[in-house]
Design an enzyme around this catalytic site. Structure first.
Site, PDB file in Angstrom:
ATOM      1  N   HIS A 124       1.128   5.144   0.694  1.00  0.00           N
ATOM      2  CA  HIS A 124       0.537   6.244   1.447  1.00  0.00           C
ATOM      3  C   HIS A 124       0.660   7.509   0.597  1.00  0.00           C
ATOM      4  CE1 HIS A 124       0.041   4.332   5.430  1.00  0.00           C
ATOM      5  NE2 HIS A 124       1.055   3.580   5.019  1.00  0.00           N
ATOM      6  N   HIS A 146       0.832  -1.204   0.000  1.00  0.00           N
ATOM      7  CA  HIS A 146       0.000   0.000   0.000  1.00  0.00           C
ATOM      8  C   HIS A 146       0.863   1.249   0.000  1.00  0.00           C
ATOM      9  CE1 HIS A 146       0.499  -1.187   4.245  1.00  0.00           C
ATOM     10  NE2 HIS A 146       0.350   0.083   4.582  1.00  0.00           N
TER      11      HIS A 146
END
Length: 165
Positions: free
Chosen positions: A125, A123
């Site tokens: 950010h 993931h």
């Protein structure tokens, strides 16, 4: 009285099978978000990339851009994943622009480096404006630290894999 022949109920076996779909980890919270098993608004979702808001925002705009299919953390990536990482960054930029963030010089794009990942699903950010991040967020998402790397650093690292020195 007419007899009614009993019809077997129609069952979607993909929802009841104990075998996970390809690219899906049933224990991964991000896989559940992408598959709408968790009530989270998806800001973007296609076959390759999904995006949603971070539940603990570190900046006024804090989004997570994830592969739609389960991909492990940064350490599990190879040179062949560079296009995926670049697409994640581009999706992050698009989401920021849709949310009226136009100053892309005040944005932080990065990944937590294992073992400092709270979720083992790749993931990105996306934090903006970075200048408005609080003290704790500046530590957690600190550039040039051993726990958080920028998207550009990850791309450089992946591009260097396989090269001999």
């Amino acid at each position: 009285m007419a007899e009614v022949e009993a019809q077997p109920a129609q069952v979607d076996i993909s929802k009841t099978s104990n075998v996970p779909a390809e690219g899906y980890d049933k224990t991964c919270i991000f896989c559940k978000v992408v598959n709408k098993e968790v009530a989270t608004e998806l800001l973007h979702c296609d076959e390759e990339i999904s995006c949603f808001r971070d539940i603990r925002p570190g900046a006024p705009h804090h989004y997570l851009v994830v592969p739609t299919r389960h991909v492990g953390n940064c350490k599990s990536l190879g040179k062949e994943h560079v296009p995926l990482v670049k697409r994640m960054v581009e999706t992050g930029k698009e989401i920021l622009q849709k949310n009226d963030v136009t100053d892309l010089s005040d944005v932080r794009f990065g990944f937590h480096w294992p073992p400092f990942c709270s979720v083992a699903h790749l993931h990105l950010h996306v934090l903006a404006p970075a200048s408005q991040m609080g003290f704790i967020s500046r530590l957690v998402y600190r550039m040039n630290s051993y726990w958080f790397i920028t998207a550009d650093q990850l791309i450089g690292f992946l591009n260097s894999k396989g090269e001999t020195n």
